[in-house]
Design an enzyme around this catalytic site. Sequence first.
Site, PDB file in Angstrom:
ATOM      1  N   PRO A  89       0.879  -1.105  -0.118  1.00  0.00           N
ATOM      2  CA  PRO A  89       0.020   0.013   0.127  1.00  0.00           C
ATOM      3  C   PRO A  89       1.015   1.134   0.087  1.00  0.00           C
ATOM      4  O   PRO A  89       0.434   2.248  -0.331  1.00  0.00           O
ATOM      5  CB  PRO A  89      -0.707  -0.148   1.089  1.00  0.00           C
ATOM      6  CG  PRO A  89      -0.496  -1.247   1.964  1.00  0.00           C
ATOM      7  CD  PRO A  89       0.498  -2.057   1.244  1.00  0.00           C
ATOM      8  N   GLU A 116       2.884  -8.282   8.015  1.00  0.00           N
ATOM      9  CA  GLU A 116       3.370  -6.785   8.247  1.00  0.00           C
ATOM     10  C   GLU A 116       4.183  -6.223   6.838  1.00  0.00           C
ATOM     11  O   GLU A 116       4.034  -5.192   6.708  1.00  0.00           O
ATOM     12  CB  GLU A 116       4.055  -6.453   9.239  1.00  0.00           C
ATOM     13  CG  GLU A 116       3.549  -6.917  10.823  1.00  0.00           C
ATOM     14  CD  GLU A 116       1.934  -5.965  10.505  1.00  0.00           C
ATOM     15  OE1 GLU A 116       1.886  -4.781  10.255  1.00  0.00           O
ATOM     16  OE2 GLU A 116       0.946  -6.823  10.482  1.00  0.00           O
ATOM     17  N   ARG A 154      -4.412  -8.701 -21.197  1.00  0.00           N
ATOM     18  CA  ARG A 154      -5.402  -8.226 -21.891  1.00  0.00           C
ATOM     19  C   ARG A 154      -5.141  -7.183 -22.977  1.00  0.00           C
ATOM     20  O   ARG A 154      -5.530  -7.091 -24.007  1.00  0.00           O
ATOM     21  CB  ARG A 154      -6.754  -7.718 -21.341  1.00  0.00           C
ATOM     22  CG  ARG A 154      -6.878  -6.443 -20.584  1.00  0.00           C
ATOM     23  CD  ARG A 154      -7.822  -6.478 -19.679  1.00  0.00           C
ATOM     24  NE  ARG A 154      -9.230  -5.973 -20.454  1.00  0.00           N
ATOM     25  CZ  ARG A 154      -8.993  -4.698 -21.060  1.00  0.00           C
ATOM     26  NH1 ARG A 154      -7.914  -3.815 -20.741  1.00  0.00           N
ATOM     27  NH2 ARG A 154     -10.247  -4.402 -21.706  1.00  0.00           N
ATOM     28  N   ASP A 168     -10.746   1.441 -23.999  1.00  0.00           N
ATOM     29  CA  ASP A 168     -11.095   1.215 -22.683  1.00  0.00           C
ATOM     30  C   ASP A 168     -11.355   2.642 -22.056  1.00  0.00           C
ATOM     31  O   ASP A 168     -10.662   3.550 -22.342  1.00  0.00           O
ATOM     32  CB  ASP A 168      -9.604   0.541 -21.955  1.00  0.00           C
ATOM     33  CG  ASP A 168      -9.799  -0.808 -22.304  1.00  0.00           C
ATOM     34  OD1 ASP A 168     -10.838  -1.575 -22.587  1.00  0.00           O
ATOM     35  OD2 ASP A 168      -8.664  -1.570 -21.951  1.00  0.00           O
TER      36      ASP A 168
HETATM   37  N1  ADE Z   1      -0.385  -5.565  -0.451  1.00  0.00           N
HETATM   38  C1  ADE Z   1      -1.155  -5.152   0.755  1.00  0.00           C
HETATM   39  N2  ADE Z   1      -1.911  -4.208   0.563  1.00  0.00           N
HETATM   40  C2  ADE Z   1      -1.827  -3.767  -0.731  1.00  0.00           C
HETATM   41  C3  ADE Z   1      -2.271  -2.859  -1.791  1.00  0.00           C
HETATM   42  N3  ADE Z   1      -3.382  -1.725  -1.204  1.00  0.00           N
HETATM   43  N4  ADE Z   1      -1.764  -2.747  -2.733  1.00  0.00           N
HETATM   44  C4  ADE Z   1      -0.656  -3.595  -3.135  1.00  0.00           C
HETATM   45  N5  ADE Z   1      -0.283  -4.721  -2.383  1.00  0.00           N
HETATM   46  C5  ADE Z   1      -0.676  -4.743  -1.227  1.00  0.00           C
END
Ligand code: ADE
Length: 250
Positions: A89, A116, A154, A168
Site C-alpha cells: 500500500p 506486516e 489483455r 477502454d
Molecule cells: N499489499 C497489501 N495491500 C496492498 C495494496 N493496497 N496494494 C498492493 N499490494 C498490497
Amino acid sequence: MRFDVVTLFPDLFAPHLTQGITRRAFESGQVDVRLWPLREHATDAYRRVDDRPFGGGPGMVMLAEPLETALAAVRADRGELPAVVHFTPAGQRLDQAQVQAWAAGPGAVLLCGRYEGIDQRVIDRHVTHQISLGDYVLSGGELAALVLLDAVARLQPGVLAAPSHEQDSFSDGLLEGPHYSRPEQLPLADGTSVPVPPVLLSGHHGQIARWRREQSLAVTARQRPELITAARASGRLSRQDEQYLLSLGL
Ligand code: ADE
C-alpha cells in the site's frame, strides 16, 4: 515478456491464469508467468519464511534470507532482472498508463509480501518499483500481482477479439460510456419497456462516435471530475468536447 512471481501461495495463481480471455496470453507464453514458491527457499531447518520484528511490535516480517535466495535463483534462471516489483500500500497507485508501459516491456520479478511486510534490506537492495492497488490493506501482494498480470495480458496483441482496449476506460484519460445490446426494447413486468438510445440504431457512424464521446465526457465529469481537469490541462479535449461540457454546465 516474462514475469517471475515470488510468493508463499503459488496455488492462488493457476485459477486466474487458466480462465477467461487472458488465458490465451498466459498459455501461449506471450505472457510467460513462472512461479517461485518462497517456502522452497527457506534457509533454516524449520522452513521458516517469517519471524517477529526486531524492536517489537505486532505481526510478523518476511525474512530476508529466503527472499534473497529466491531472487538469486530467478537471476540464475533468467539473467539480469529487468525490474523487481514489490506490492505494498506504500507504493505508487497502479493506473492504466503504467499498465500500458508494463504491457510493452520485458516483464519483471513480482514480489508478493505477506504479514506486516518484507525485511527492508531486501527492498533496499533489489526493489525497483513499489506498486499499490489503492488506499486499503490486502492480506498479501498476490491479488495485486494478479491484477497487474490480468491488466497486462489483455493488452497483448490477439487477446481481445477486436482491439477494443483502444476504447477502454482510461486509455485516453476518460471513462468509457455505457454499452447496450439486444433486445432493442427490454420488456418489463408492468408491460412497459426500456429502449436503447435511438442513435445506436441509426447506422450513422459519425453520430454514434460523437454520442459515445459525449457519454464518455458526461460519465467522467460526473464520476471522476479530476480526470476532466487533467484532460483539459494536457490538451486532450477538442473544442467540440468543451462545447458539450459547457452545455452540461461543466
Ligand atoms: N499489499 C497489501 N495491500 C496492498 C495494496 N493496497 N496494494 C498492493 N499490494 C498490497
